[in-house]
Write a protein that holds these residues in place. Structure first.
Motif, mmCIF file in Angstrom:
data_model
loop_
_atom_site.group_PDB
_atom_site.id
_atom_site.type_symbol
_atom_site.label_atom_id
_atom_site.label_comp_id
_atom_site.label_asym_id
_atom_site.label_seq_id
_atom_site.Cartn_x
_atom_site.Cartn_y
_atom_site.Cartn_z
ATOM 1 N N ALA B 156 28.414 10.725 -25.925
ATOM 2 C CA ALA B 156 27.752 9.350 -24.930
ATOM 3 C C ALA B 156 27.408 8.572 -25.806
ATOM 4 C CB ALA B 156 27.448 10.499 -23.851
ATOM 5 N N GLU B 158 27.827 7.260 -29.425
ATOM 6 C CA GLU B 158 28.949 6.871 -29.958
ATOM 7 C C GLU B 158 29.174 5.959 -28.822
ATOM 8 O OE1 GLU B 158 30.203 9.958 -33.291
ATOM 9 O OE2 GLU B 158 31.130 8.848 -32.660
ATOM 10 N N GLY B 159 30.002 6.413 -27.945
ATOM 11 C CA GLY B 159 29.951 5.072 -27.056
ATOM 12 C C GLY B 159 29.589 4.400 -26.437
ATOM 13 N N LEU B 160 28.094 4.503 -26.408
ATOM 14 C CA LEU B 160 27.491 3.770 -25.576
ATOM 15 C C LEU B 160 27.384 2.508 -26.573
ATOM 16 C CD1 LEU B 160 24.795 5.994 -23.097
ATOM 17 C CD2 LEU B 160 26.936 4.084 -22.744
ATOM 18 N N LEU B 162 28.323 1.274 -28.731
ATOM 19 C CA LEU B 162 30.082 0.744 -29.077
ATOM 20 C C LEU B 162 29.905 -0.168 -27.863
ATOM 21 C CD1 LEU B 162 32.322 2.531 -30.600
ATOM 22 C CD2 LEU B 162 31.691 0.346 -31.530
ATOM 23 N N VAL B 163 29.624 -0.061 -26.046
ATOM 24 C CA VAL B 163 29.857 -0.880 -25.638
ATOM 25 C C VAL B 163 28.488 -1.868 -24.954
ATOM 26 C CG1 VAL B 163 29.264 -0.513 -23.171
ATOM 27 C CG2 VAL B 163 30.759 1.209 -24.147
ATOM 28 N N PHE B 164 27.740 -1.033 -25.751
ATOM 29 C CA PHE B 164 26.403 -2.236 -25.913
ATOM 30 C C PHE B 164 26.741 -3.512 -26.825
ATOM 31 C CE2 PHE B 164 23.233 1.408 -23.769
ATOM 32 C CZ PHE B 164 23.814 1.357 -22.904
ATOM 33 N N LYS B 166 29.195 -4.173 -28.434
ATOM 34 C CA LYS B 166 30.634 -4.693 -28.666
ATOM 35 C C LYS B 166 31.392 -4.866 -29.687
ATOM 36 C CE LYS B 166 29.714 -8.411 -24.211
ATOM 37 N NZ LYS B 166 28.850 -8.138 -24.116
ATOM 38 N N GLY B 167 30.465 -3.525 -30.411
ATOM 39 C CA GLY B 167 31.394 -3.510 -31.702
ATOM 40 C C GLY B 167 31.030 -4.103 -32.721
ATOM 41 N N GLN B 263 27.237 0.865 -35.874
ATOM 42 C CA GLN B 263 28.578 2.666 -36.679
ATOM 43 C C GLN B 263 27.254 3.108 -37.523
ATOM 44 O OE1 GLN B 263 28.922 -1.056 -36.574
ATOM 45 N NE2 GLN B 263 31.110 -1.612 -37.024
#
Lengths: 338, 342
Positions: B156, B158-160, B162-164, B166-167, B263
């Motif tokens: 979660a 790692e995903g968040l 990236l979501v927050f 936008k990469g 990252q």
């Protein structure tokens, strides 16, 4: 009572996990452009979907797909650029039987068996940006001319460090290099172009072994700091945006030792262009991801409808942006945000 | 059933080991051997490039050491308590991104550089602690095993991140980066803060009652509960501490990269666990030395940086790290074997 409350908490934990996963999935990777009323469905699988390069490519591809009435299914691991994460995605999409697959393979060989499965089911496969080593199953490939880009980077770096004046056979100029992955065709081609140009034209440049950052800016920063500490580095070739970020950071924290180090690097992000304008980067090698996305959709459309010619290989030139030509070119080549 | 205690033979009971034996035990301990290995590795790198023993390189090494040491310290607490925390790496990422947003917002509203950074640090620590609380609730209330619970937050997080973000990297703060490089001799001010915090964590683990509870719970949670220790509360506090330290590491990465990169820290949990294993802690809990972890982190830092320093292809890094883990495990088994013989 206790076990019931425990089950409730367990349920809440699982639900929150699922919610987070769905949230991540929706925000990070998946996207369907105008799902309804489209004649063709094209699966489009990239490397790290959150990379600004692929975001810019998505802008170009989506606009063209909408224009041509193609339903685009955009997929890719949010952050990890690896065949290990890409293979399951490509494998799962096979069951959806799309009209075509556009693939930016993260490895030159690892995806080939899957590509063969698509072809055996009469689903044409296209490469965009990176390509498979064996192109016999690929209908068309649109890519940047990365070898030319690597060569242009060597020329730009040699000019920036004052090769003719400062680099001699007894006192070679040391150049550090940063890459994200050494198994990707694009990175490998840039390295190859850079090395070939250095060998042919700049024998008094000593290129260090590349730092492999795995797309992590902190890893790139740490690696460049080591190179700067161990050698009198004259210049840095950063093969992508992550390494460019790492190089800028290493120089910034090196103080006076980093003052005269020249940097040439890939990818025209808005932030890197700003750094070049501030005098921290000597030149930026820009690809044309939005155009790559548009051109590959055109090729797919030509194949599916039988209208128009398909060139097997289309290479788009990499463009060198410098402070001198930025006013004219930067706005055109900066990577577009979603 | 009764337990009969057999008195030890006369003349041997309670006799402290001689000074010679203690010295021999110290010299042949895993940590001493690893310390010798560490020095040997450093000499090897200096032999290849004499700039290795320079103040600038030592400064680099300490900065990189500080990026890794807090989450390794966190992992030491968790592993000794009998658990594992896989979420520390992604917590670094998500806390760094959120902290960067806050700093960017405050600086944009003329809050001032230093106050913005201080608030950003607190936010990073807070986000980390929040992840720790979620881990603690899943482990102590929902009874998920630590591996699964922290795997959930790893994914979660790692995903968040990236979501927050936008990469992309959030913010660009060269002032913070330049400050993080200032200091004295081989120490930056940031590394001094981290080293002091690390020393406090080491002392708490080995000297305080809290640390003793940690060993007791990791060694035998049932016996610890029977002895009156509130095991759930302690375990929860360990995971919250772990999250908090990971959050602070997110701020360290902010200083190193001039912003919050999604990252940053990804995958670092395995490196932290490797450092703890190299340092001699038992993965089943109840045993370990904080100094061992410190040496483990130092070895990994020196190997990673040193190979680049002497211009060896970085692809060899993981192979060399694997060799060190194997060496540590070998030393552990040899040490266990020699104890059996004694």
């Amino acid at each position: 009572m206790k076990s019931r409350s425990m089950r409730l908490v367990q349920g809440a934990a699982v639900a929150s996990t699922l919610a987070a996963s769905v949230f991540t999935f929706v925000g990070g990777t998946a996207g369907v452009a105008n799902a309804a009323a489209k004649k063709y469905t094209v699966d489009y699988v990239v490397g790290a979907a959150s990379d600004p390069f692929f975001i810019s490519m998505r802008v170009g591809a989506t606009a063209e797909a909408n224009k041509l009435g193609i339903k685009l299914v955009w997929q890719g691991n949010p952050s990890v650029y690896s065949s290990a994460t890409q293979i399951p995605i490509v494998q799962n999409l096979l069951a959806t039987a799309p009209n075509a697959l556009v693939l930016a393979p993260t490895d030159t060989k690892a995806l080939q068996p899957l590509v063969a499965q698509y072809v055996s089911k009469k689903i044409p496969v296209f490469n965009v940006d990176s390509g498979d080593a064996n192109q016999s199953n690929i209908t068309a490939w649109v890519t940047g001319n990365n070898i030319q880009g690597g060569k242009a980077a060597a020329d730009a770096l040699a000019a920036a460090i004052g090769y003719a004046k400062h680099c001699t056979s007894s006192s070679k100029c040391v150049v550090a290099i940063g890459v994200s992955s050494i198994t990707t065709s694009t990175d490998a081609a840039r390295l190859q172009g850079f090395a070939a140009e250095v060998k042919a034209k700049y024998p008094n440049i000593k290129a260090l072994n590349p730092i492999v950052s795995n797309s992590q800016p902190a890893v790139a920063t740490s690696g460049f700091k080591q190179d700067l500490s161990a050698n009198k580095v004259a210049g840095i070739f950063a093969i992508d945006g992550t390494d460019l970020e790492g190089a800028s950071q290493a120089i910034l924290t090196a103080g006076s030792a980093g003052k005269n180090i020249k940097v040439v690097g890939y990818d025209a992000y808005a932030t890197t262009i700003k750094s070049m304008q501030a005098g921290k980067i000597s030149a930026i090698i820009s690809q044309q991801p939005a155009l790559e996305g548009k051109d590959i959709i055109d090729a797919v459309y030509a194949k599916l409808t039988g209208k128009g010619k398909i060139a097997h290989l289309t290479t788009l030139a990499n463009v060198v942006l410098t402070p001198a030509n930025c006013a004219m070119l930067c706005a055109k080549y900066v990577y577009k945000a979603a | 059933m009764s337990i009969v205690e057999t008195p030890p033979p006369q003349g041997t009971a309670e006799r402290p080991p001689s000074l010679l034996r203690r010295c021999a035990a110290l010299l042949t301990s895993q940590q001493s051997i690893l310390l010798v290995v560490l020095i040997a590795v450093m000499c090897f790198f200096d032999f290849h490039n004499s700039r290795f023993f320079s103040t600038s390189e030592f400064s680099n090494l300490i900065v990189d050491f500080c990026e890794a040491v807090l989450i390794a310290a966190a992992e030491t607490y968790v592993i000794i308590s009998g658990g594992i925390d896989l979420s520390v790496g992604s917590t670094v990422a998500v806390s760094g991104v959120v902290g960067a947003y806050v700093i960017q917002y405050l600086e944009g509203h003329h809050f001032g550089e230093v106050p913005s950074l201080l608030v950003g640090t607190l936010v990073c620590a807070g986000v980390g602690a929040l992840v720790g609380i979620i881990n603690a609730l899943m482990i102590t209330r929902a009874r998920l095993v630590p591996f699964v619970a922290t795997l959930v937050t790893l994914s979660a997080g790692e995903g968040l991140a990236l979501v927050f973000s936008k990469g992309g990297t959030i913010g660009y703060d060269p002032v913070a980066a330049v400050w993080s490089a200032t200091g004295f001799w081989i120490f930056t001010w940031l590394s001094v803060i981290v080293l002091v915090l690390t020393a406090i964590l080491g002392i708490v683990l080995h000297v305080s009652r809290y640390g003793r509870y940690n060993f007791a719970i990791g060694s035998n949670p049932f016996a610890a509960r029977a002895a009156g220790i509130n095991v759930n509360r302690h375990v929860a506090s360990v995971y919250i501490l772990s999250g908090l330290l990971a959050g602070l590491t997110g701020m360290i990465f902010y200083f190193q990269t001039s912003g919050g990169a999604p990252q940053s820290g990804i995958g670092n949990e395995l490196e932290a666990i490797a450092a703890v294993v190299i340092g001699g802690a038992s993965l089943v809990g109840g045993a370990g030395r904080f100094t061992g972890t410190i040496i483990g982190v130092a070895i990994l830092t020196v190997v990673h940086d040193g190979l680049t320093f002497i211009n060896v292809a970085t692809t060899w890094n993981e192979v060399v790290v694997a060799a060190f883990i194997a060496l540590a495990v070998l030393l552990q088994s040899l040490s266990a074997g020699s104890k059996k013989l004694l």
